[in-house]
Scaffold this motif. Structure first.
Motif, PDB file in Angstrom:
ATOM      1  N   ASP A 104       0.822  -1.213   0.000  1.00 27.83           N
ATOM      2  CA  ASP A 104       0.000   0.000   0.000  1.00 27.83           C
ATOM      3  C   ASP A 104       0.853   1.260   0.000  1.00 27.83           C
ATOM      4  O   ASP A 104       0.336   2.360  -0.256  1.00 27.83           O
ATOM      5  CB  ASP A 104      -0.925   0.019   1.221  1.00 27.83           C
ATOM      6  CG  ASP A 104      -2.028  -1.025   1.112  1.00 27.83           C
ATOM      7  OD1 ASP A 104      -2.305  -1.451  -0.027  1.00 27.83           O
ATOM      8  OD2 ASP A 104      -2.588  -1.418   2.142  1.00 27.83           O
ATOM      9  N   HIS A 107       0.853   3.962  -2.795  1.00 28.78           N
ATOM     10  CA  HIS A 107      -0.118   5.054  -2.869  1.00 28.78           C
ATOM     11  C   HIS A 107       0.514   6.368  -2.399  1.00 28.78           C
ATOM     12  O   HIS A 107       0.111   7.439  -2.822  1.00 28.78           O
ATOM     13  CB  HIS A 107      -1.346   4.736  -2.017  1.00 28.78           C
ATOM     14  CG  HIS A 107      -2.191   3.640  -2.583  1.00 28.78           C
ATOM     15  ND1 HIS A 107      -3.165   3.859  -3.523  1.00 28.78           N
ATOM     16  CD2 HIS A 107      -2.189   2.303  -2.355  1.00 28.78           C
ATOM     17  CE1 HIS A 107      -3.741   2.714  -3.847  1.00 28.78           C
ATOM     18  NE2 HIS A 107      -3.168   1.748  -3.147  1.00 28.78           N
ATOM     19  N   ASN A 421       0.328  -3.931  -7.589  1.00 30.56           N
ATOM     20  CA  ASN A 421       0.560  -2.748  -6.763  1.00 30.56           C
ATOM     21  C   ASN A 421       0.924  -1.534  -7.604  1.00 30.56           C
ATOM     22  O   ASN A 421       0.647  -0.396  -7.214  1.00 30.56           O
ATOM     23  CB  ASN A 421       1.668  -3.033  -5.746  1.00 30.56           C
ATOM     24  CG  ASN A 421       1.321  -4.191  -4.827  1.00 30.56           C
ATOM     25  OD1 ASN A 421       0.153  -4.400  -4.507  1.00 30.56           O
ATOM     26  ND2 ASN A 421       2.313  -4.950  -4.416  1.00 30.56           N
TER      27      ASN A 421
END
Length: 509
Positions: A104, A107, A421
């Protein structure tokens, strides 16, 4: 007054003091005053106690130790540095670590980067969407990936390889568009060194859909990565005789799964079915109980070796899942009212989905009554838990074949997950060049991941811990920033010391 610095050793620790000499008029003697400066760290005074009271920052550190060791031992920075600027190398590794440890983070990679030990290792790095885009574009253009892989393949010198054939989804399906969609698949071949057990190169195999052509391309590509001998491991079930014969009669031996219903093996399964759970065939693989029966097959004049493998756990899971799903379908359909505008066959098919072939229905008094086709379901599930592996080299035993097939699936899953991702950059990764650049980062991440796992295996740690447990123990190690660029590593527990000592690694940054 004369001033000097003196080192005092107290309880095995060195401390620095400032000594000032002065003349005492009353006693008419030279005396001295001492002032504590701090603990002696590389000749510099550090007031550890004062700083420890109010640490300024805490950085994630322990989980990076294995992967920083991999980068060092595999000379990844040097290899990348031959093609990228210093800033690009550091950005490459930061994205790689983010993909491994915290998917994550892509991001907001800059925020994640500042919370880790990486600014201490790769200092001065500026992470922006623009810099990531430029890096991916540079990595995806031309043949830079081949040059990097060739350099990587020079580290092992065995020349004995296994080649994994994997399929990667290269586009993300949408959840809202249910029209005619096509998810593109990118066939890739990964070259592993058999001695070091790490990937050393890859090639796209999109142009080679016929097995015989693929094998020829792999044979030609071996020279790129210093390969002398190879075995191909494929996860594909060869349904057509053209591809099956191409696999069996290829110049490079193949290891591949075969459908238990295939004509080549179904008679052997029927013959050995009564022996599936005989104690003499019991084996243990990765902690699971299996029953393995070797078989010899003949295709025209060619002799093959195969293994029938039965997993009681897998059969139980499959049968339980089918039973639960079908019971739920019957519960939802039975005795439901059927109105005149409802087509019963369509209603059953819509609710049952893939289980529709095992159901039969009728309508009485405007109500639906559904039952199971027991014979059809039993025939379909008769080979539950049974798998078949065919090897083109009779020297390979069942556990080697199964281990390599599992590795192939794990590599495919690792790279697929890693690439997903990068889809947080939809405007950039949508092009083939950007995808190629992202794949190179994913590939080097796989190299590092496999190297770390190999060190765990060689050290004997995997007989005590799992890979996940080792990482969880190391994650507790933190780097504490004390100000003035001073940092200390948190104290190590007995388990952390045992892990690092077994691997002959140090926690010092």
């Amino acid at each position: 007054m004369k001033t000097t610095t003196r080192v005092k050793k107290i309880n095995g620790h060195e401390y620095l003091y400032e000594i000032t000499y002065y003349y005492d008029k009353e006693s008419r003697r030279t005396r001295q005053k001492s002032r504590y400066l701090g603990k002696n760290v590389d000749g510099q005074p550090v007031r550890v106690r004062e700083k420890a009271k109010t640490p300024e920052r805490v950085y994630a550190y322990g989980e990076f130790i294995p992967y920083l060791q991999a980068v060092k031992n595999l000379r990844i920075q040097e290899i990348l540095g031959s093609h990228l600027t210093d800033h690009e190398v550091r950005l490459f590794l930061a994205l790689l670590f983010a993909g491994i440890h915290h998917p994550d983070a892509l991001h907001s990679p800059a925020s994640w980067y500042e919370s880790t030990v990486l600014p201490r290792v790769f200092s001065g790095l500026k992470i922006t969407t623009q810099s990531i885009t430029r890096l991916l574009k540079k990595l995806g253009e031309g043949s830079i990936h081949l040059s990097i892989c060739r350099a990587l393949s020079q580290i092992p010198d065995s020349g004995n390889m296994r080649v994994f054939s994997i399929d990667l989804p290269m586009s993300k399906p949408t959840t809202w568009n249910k029209g005619v969609t096509h998810q593109s698949i990118e066939p890739i071949v990964l070259f592993y060194d058999n001695i070091e057990n790490i990937p050393v190169g890859y090639l796209s195999s999109a142009r080679y859909l016929i097995t015989s052509d693929l094998v020829k391309a792999i044979s030609a590509g071996m020279s790129l990565f210093s390969g002398k001998k190879a075995t191909i491991i494929s996860g594909k079930n060869f349904e057509s005789s053209m591809n099956l014969y191409g696999a069996i009669y290829s110049e490079i031996p193949l290891i591949f799964p075969l459908d238990p219903e295939h004509d080549l093996i179904k008679d052997e399964i029927k013959q050995h079915r009564s022996e599936l759970m005989h104690p003499k065939n019991l084996k243990i693989f990765r902690g699971e109980t299996l029953f393995v029966i070797p078989v010899n097959l003949t295709l025209e004049t060619h002799h093959l070796k195969g293994y029938i493998i039965y997993s009681p756990r897998q059969e139980e899971e499959i049968r339980e899942r089918y039973a639960e799903d079908i019971d739920l379908i019957l519960e939802n359909l039975n005795e439901k009212p059927i109105y005149r505008w409802v087509n019963p066959a369509e209603a059953v098919a819509d609710v049952a989905g893939i289980y529709n072939q095992f159901l039969q229905w009728k309508v009485e008094d405007n109500r639906m009554f559904v039952d199971v086709k027991r014979k059809a379901l039993g025939k379909y599930l008769k080979n539950s838990g049974i798998s078949v592996i065919i090897t083109g080299d009779p020297e390979y035993q069942w556990d080697t074949c199964l281990e390599w097939l599992e590795e192939r699936a794990e590599a495919e899953d690792f790279i697929t997950t890693f690439l997903k991702n990068f889809q947080v950059f939809p405007l950039t990764v949508d092009s083939d060049v950007m995808k190629n650049g992202a794949f190179l980062i994913a590939f080097i991440a796989l190299v590092i991941e496999r190297w770390v796992h190999e060190q765990y295996t060689k050290s004997g740690l995997l007989s005590i811990y799992t890979s996940e447990r080792i990482l969880l123990e190391l994650m507790k190690i933190r780097l504490i920033g004390l100000g003035n660029e001073r940092v200390i590593v948190t104290g190590l527990s007995s388990r952390q010391k045992e892990i690092l000592d077994s691997l002959k690694w140090s926690a010092e940054l």
